[in-house]
Design a protein around this motif. Structure first.
Motif, PDB file in Angstrom:
ATOM      1  N   ASN A  75       0.826  -1.201   0.000  1.00  0.00           N
ATOM      2  CA  ASN A  75       0.000   0.000   0.000  1.00  0.00           C
ATOM      3  C   ASN A  75       0.864   1.257   0.000  1.00  0.00           C
ATOM      4  O   ASN A  75       0.568   2.235  -0.696  1.00  0.00           O
ATOM      5  CB  ASN A  75      -0.918  -0.008   1.222  1.00  0.00           C
ATOM      6  CG  ASN A  75      -2.116   0.914   1.052  1.00  0.00           C
ATOM      7  OD1 ASN A  75      -2.590   1.140  -0.054  1.00  0.00           O
ATOM      8  ND2 ASN A  75      -2.608   1.446   2.156  1.00  0.00           N
TER       9      ASN A  75
ATOM     10  N   TYR B   3      -5.474   2.519  -0.447  1.00  0.00           N
ATOM     11  CA  TYR B   3      -6.414   1.430  -0.222  1.00  0.00           C
ATOM     12  C   TYR B   3      -6.611   1.101   1.257  1.00  0.00           C
ATOM     13  O   TYR B   3      -5.777   1.422   2.114  1.00  0.00           O
ATOM     14  CB  TYR B   3      -5.929   0.171  -0.942  1.00  0.00           C
ATOM     15  CG  TYR B   3      -6.011   0.268  -2.450  1.00  0.00           C
ATOM     16  CD1 TYR B   3      -7.218   0.492  -3.085  1.00  0.00           C
ATOM     17  CD2 TYR B   3      -4.857   0.138  -3.231  1.00  0.00           C
ATOM     18  CE1 TYR B   3      -7.288   0.583  -4.460  1.00  0.00           C
ATOM     19  CE2 TYR B   3      -4.921   0.230  -4.612  1.00  0.00           C
ATOM     20  CZ  TYR B   3      -6.136   0.447  -5.225  1.00  0.00           C
ATOM     21  OH  TYR B   3      -6.208   0.542  -6.581  1.00  0.00           O
TER      22      TYR B   3
ATOM     23  N   TRP C  45      -7.549  -5.744  -0.900  1.00  0.00           N
ATOM     24  CA  TRP C  45      -7.840  -4.377  -0.491  1.00  0.00           C
ATOM     25  C   TRP C  45      -9.064  -3.881  -1.240  1.00  0.00           C
ATOM     26  O   TRP C  45      -9.558  -4.518  -2.177  1.00  0.00           O
ATOM     27  CB  TRP C  45      -6.644  -3.479  -0.809  1.00  0.00           C
ATOM     28  CG  TRP C  45      -6.213  -3.630  -2.246  1.00  0.00           C
ATOM     29  CD1 TRP C  45      -6.756  -3.020  -3.342  1.00  0.00           C
ATOM     30  CD2 TRP C  45      -5.184  -4.504  -2.754  1.00  0.00           C
ATOM     31  NE1 TRP C  45      -6.131  -3.439  -4.485  1.00  0.00           N
ATOM     32  CE2 TRP C  45      -5.160  -4.342  -4.157  1.00  0.00           C
ATOM     33  CE3 TRP C  45      -4.278  -5.379  -2.154  1.00  0.00           C
ATOM     34  CZ2 TRP C  45      -4.273  -5.041  -4.970  1.00  0.00           C
ATOM     35  CZ3 TRP C  45      -3.394  -6.068  -2.953  1.00  0.00           C
ATOM     36  CH2 TRP C  45      -3.389  -5.895  -4.355  1.00  0.00           C
ATOM     37  N   TYR C  46      -9.569  -2.713  -0.812  1.00  0.00           N
ATOM     38  CA  TYR C  46     -10.691  -2.103  -1.535  1.00  0.00           C
ATOM     39  C   TYR C  46     -10.586  -0.590  -1.449  1.00  0.00           C
ATOM     40  O   TYR C  46      -9.814  -0.028  -0.656  1.00  0.00           O
ATOM     41  CB  TYR C  46     -12.041  -2.586  -0.999  1.00  0.00           C
ATOM     42  CG  TYR C  46     -12.420  -2.060   0.368  1.00  0.00           C
ATOM     43  CD1 TYR C  46     -13.153  -0.889   0.509  1.00  0.00           C
ATOM     44  CD2 TYR C  46     -12.055  -2.751   1.528  1.00  0.00           C
ATOM     45  CE1 TYR C  46     -13.507  -0.406   1.758  1.00  0.00           C
ATOM     46  CE2 TYR C  46     -12.411  -2.282   2.779  1.00  0.00           C
ATOM     47  CZ  TYR C  46     -13.136  -1.106   2.891  1.00  0.00           C
ATOM     48  OH  TYR C  46     -13.487  -0.632   4.128  1.00  0.00           O
ATOM     49  N   LEU C  47     -11.373   0.066  -2.269  1.00  0.00           N
ATOM     50  CA  LEU C  47     -11.437   1.519  -2.312  1.00  0.00           C
ATOM     51  C   LEU C  47     -12.900   1.913  -2.296  1.00  0.00           C
ATOM     52  O   LEU C  47     -13.702   1.354  -3.064  1.00  0.00           O
ATOM     53  CB  LEU C  47     -10.758   2.037  -3.586  1.00  0.00           C
ATOM     54  CG  LEU C  47     -10.634   3.549  -3.761  1.00  0.00           C
ATOM     55  CD1 LEU C  47      -9.627   4.114  -2.764  1.00  0.00           C
ATOM     56  CD2 LEU C  47     -10.185   3.878  -5.189  1.00  0.00           C
TER      57      LEU C  47
END
Length: 609
Positions: A356, A364, A576-578
């Motif tokens: 990250n 993220y 991960w995500y956004l």
């Protein structure tokens, strides 16, 4: 509910046909006696947001001008089919959503509610043991033929017997389909509390029975079929580009569910085999709209005079949809991944914090749930109603479900990766592995711990290679195999992989699609989305409970319980995500003021006059 909702044994097919052919007499007579109400819209739980007589969704511009061409890019190795509903071939982007209409349309600003398109009204009793769709008599296919109840029945029977396996799972609780009149079709359900069925049947793409009468459904290839939706296939170059042309006399254009949508005269998709090339083509003006998936690109590549003078706009637009699970997925059909302790150990070698910071510019959030970014995600230790649900499975699930808070390994803190690798080594030793001559070896079989990581996105190599290096410190040999998109799709359908990046999309109202993800019976069905080969009777039962949830709050509790059991099964290494959509677009485009919780949808945009 994950829509078809999207681009899936002989015994199973025969069983489905038998269910369609006849409903048990006692069930049929009991269902017939129940009374129903007529609705213009229907909600999964409670009442729909939009009242009868509404004119348009709140997140569209009902006065959006029509016209122009929207040009978009697809990064893939082309397409060889115009049939998105079967397991063969790779369908052209957009076919399902542009070429075919459905009975109902789900709104993008509610957990799960649906309103009429081909069906102008719905009838269903309180127990939702059946549903009747009353079709709009104005509904037409693109060749002018009327859409009738026979077409609805044909579409259902064709998709569950000849279509992708997901349809059989999605509609497994349908017992009987009856045409009651040319514009009235009824679906009877099995004895179940499956409240979602009237809504997800509304997602059924409606196919023209007259067109397919003398054609084989699975052999469509690149012959443009007759559709029922707002666009038809125009020009195309096999595998390289496809253009959809708006149907001028589209019968549904003024319906409340269509007002302000599908505003472009043409929508063109050009195919690129490399995302870097696609990005440069966008900046050169070769297409108009781009959703950026790369944090590095977003941070560094959107520069130049066209950005400085406002010709291209960039926005990170907040959304509130569940993020689902993007992860490194284990194929537990492989012997090397049978033991959950091995799977858990390998997760300690993935350093998200390093990635990250060094690769993603700290954009993220780490995923720690299959339903991340929503109230459906489990957290902490189970308590209250969720604990009551899980208590019924004590002794059948890992004790960790009750005693340990699930959290993916982190390298935050002083000890960092070294401490994580030490924990991984402890788990591997407990699973019967030891290091011999620098290699991690199964002491019983003497086999080294090796596996292949399957990729089709070259940009993902920069994430996977550091993971490979960390595993090497444990004596584990992970090879990385990069293939083209078509080969990747075929290998995933056949479960011909050890580990791969996989995304499991979720909605605010999970339901029947969970069977496709987790049911034991789908673990070996080619093309199913049970990628990790989850075969757990507890998971099967929790999926059934989730589908049968009587209200929204109980759905939340049951989903959290399922989430927790899956997480402690260590079937994936979460990524991960956004919670934003990163979009870039040329200033010839305009969008509505309101963005619904589901996020950006270019089908609501338009060309500036």
């Amino acid at each position: 509910m994950t829509s078809i909702r999207t681009a899936f044994t002989l015994t199973t097919i025969l069983s489905s046909l038998a269910l369609l052919a006849v409903s048990p007499p006692s069930l049929a007579s009991d269902i017939t006696s129940r009374t129903s109400e007529v609705h213009e819209g229907i909600a999964m739980h409670g009442s729909p947001k939009y009242s009868p007589g509404f004119t348009h969704f709140d997140y569209v511009n009902p006065d959006a001008p029509k016209g122009g061409t929207l040009r978009r890019a697809v990064v893939a190795n082309g397409f060889d089919s115009f049939n998105p509903f079967v397991i063969r071939g790779v369908a052209a982007t957009g076919i399902g959503s542009y070429l075919y209409d459905t009975l109902l349309e789900s709104s993008a600003d509610e957990p799960f509610s649906a309103y009429g398109v081909i069906a102008e009204s719905i009838e269903t009793p309180d127990d939702r043991s059946y549903v009747i769709y009353n079709l709009n008599k104005e509904a037409r296919f693109q060749d002018g033929e009327p859409i009738t109840a026979d077409d609805v029945k044909f579409s259902f029977e064709t998709l569950v017997t000849k279509g992708h396996p997901m349809f059989r799972n999605y509609y497994a609780d349908v017992a009987e389909v009856t045409v009651e009149s040319p514009h009235r079709v009824r679906f009877n359900f099995k004895e179940t509390t499956n409240r979602e069925l009237p809504l997800i049947l509304g997602q059924l793409p409606i196919l023209p029975a007259h067109y397919w009468k003398d054609r084989e459904f699975g052999d469509n290839g690149l012959t443009a079929p007759v559709g029922s939706g707002p666009y038809r296939i125009g020009d195309f170059e096999a595998g390289r580009s496809i253009t959809y042309e708006r149907v001028d006399d589209y019968w549904a254009k003024d319906l409340p569910t269509r007002k302000g949508r599908f505003n472009f005269d043409k929508i063109r998709f050009d195919y690129y085999t490399d995302d870097t090339v696609a990005l440069e083509a966008f900046k050169a003006g070769n297409f108009d709209f781009r959703v950026e998936s790369s944090a590095k690109n977003w941070a560094t590549a959107y520069t130049g005079p066209q950005f400085e003078n406002g010709s291209i706009a960039t926005e990170a637009i907040q959304h509130h949809r569940p993020a689902g699970m993007q992860a490194f997925a284990f194929n537990t059909r492989r012997e090397v991944f049978k033991d959950p302790r091995v799977r858990e150990a390998l997760a300690y070698a993935f350093d998200f914090e390093w990635a990250n910071k060094n690769l993603f510019f700290d954009q993220y959030t780490r995923t720690d749930s299959y339903f991340a970014n929503s109230e459906l995600a489990s957290s902490g230790l189970p308590e209250g109603r969720e604990l009551e649900i899980l208590d019924t499975f004590r002794g059948k699930v890992s004790d960790d479900v009750f005693t340990e808070v699930y959290a993916p390994p982190t390298t935050d803190g002083q000890k960092g990766l070294r401490e994580n690798l030490r924990k991984a080594l402890e788990l591997l030793r407990a699973a019967g592995y030891a290091i011999r001559d620098g290699k991690m070896v199964n002491e019983a079989s003497g086999e080294p711990l090796t596996f292949e990581f399957l990729l089709y996105q070259k940009t993902f190599e920069r994430v996977v290679l550091p993971f490979k290096n960390n595993l090497a410190r444990l004596g584990i040999d992970m090879s990385v195999r990069l293939v083209d998109t078509n080969q990747y799709v075929q290998r995933m359908r056949k479960f011909d992989y050890d580990m791969a990046v996989q995304g499991i999309a979720q909605s605010d109202s999970p339901g029947n699609e969970q069977r496709e993800f987790w049911y034991s019976s789908n673990a070996d069905v080619s093309g199913s989305r049970n990628y990790m080969a989850v075969e757990d009777p507890v998971v099967d039962e929790l999926v059934d409970m989730l589908i049968q949830a009587p209200d929204r709050q109980e759905l939340v509790y049951r989903t959290r319980a399922l989430d927790r059991v899956l997480l402690h099964g260590h079937y994936v290494i979460p990524n991960w995500y956004l919670d934003k959509d990163r979009v870039a677009y040329w200033n010839t485009l305009a969008r509505p003021e309101n963005t619904p919780k589901n996020g950006v949808d270019p089908d609501n945009w338009w060309i500036k006059p």
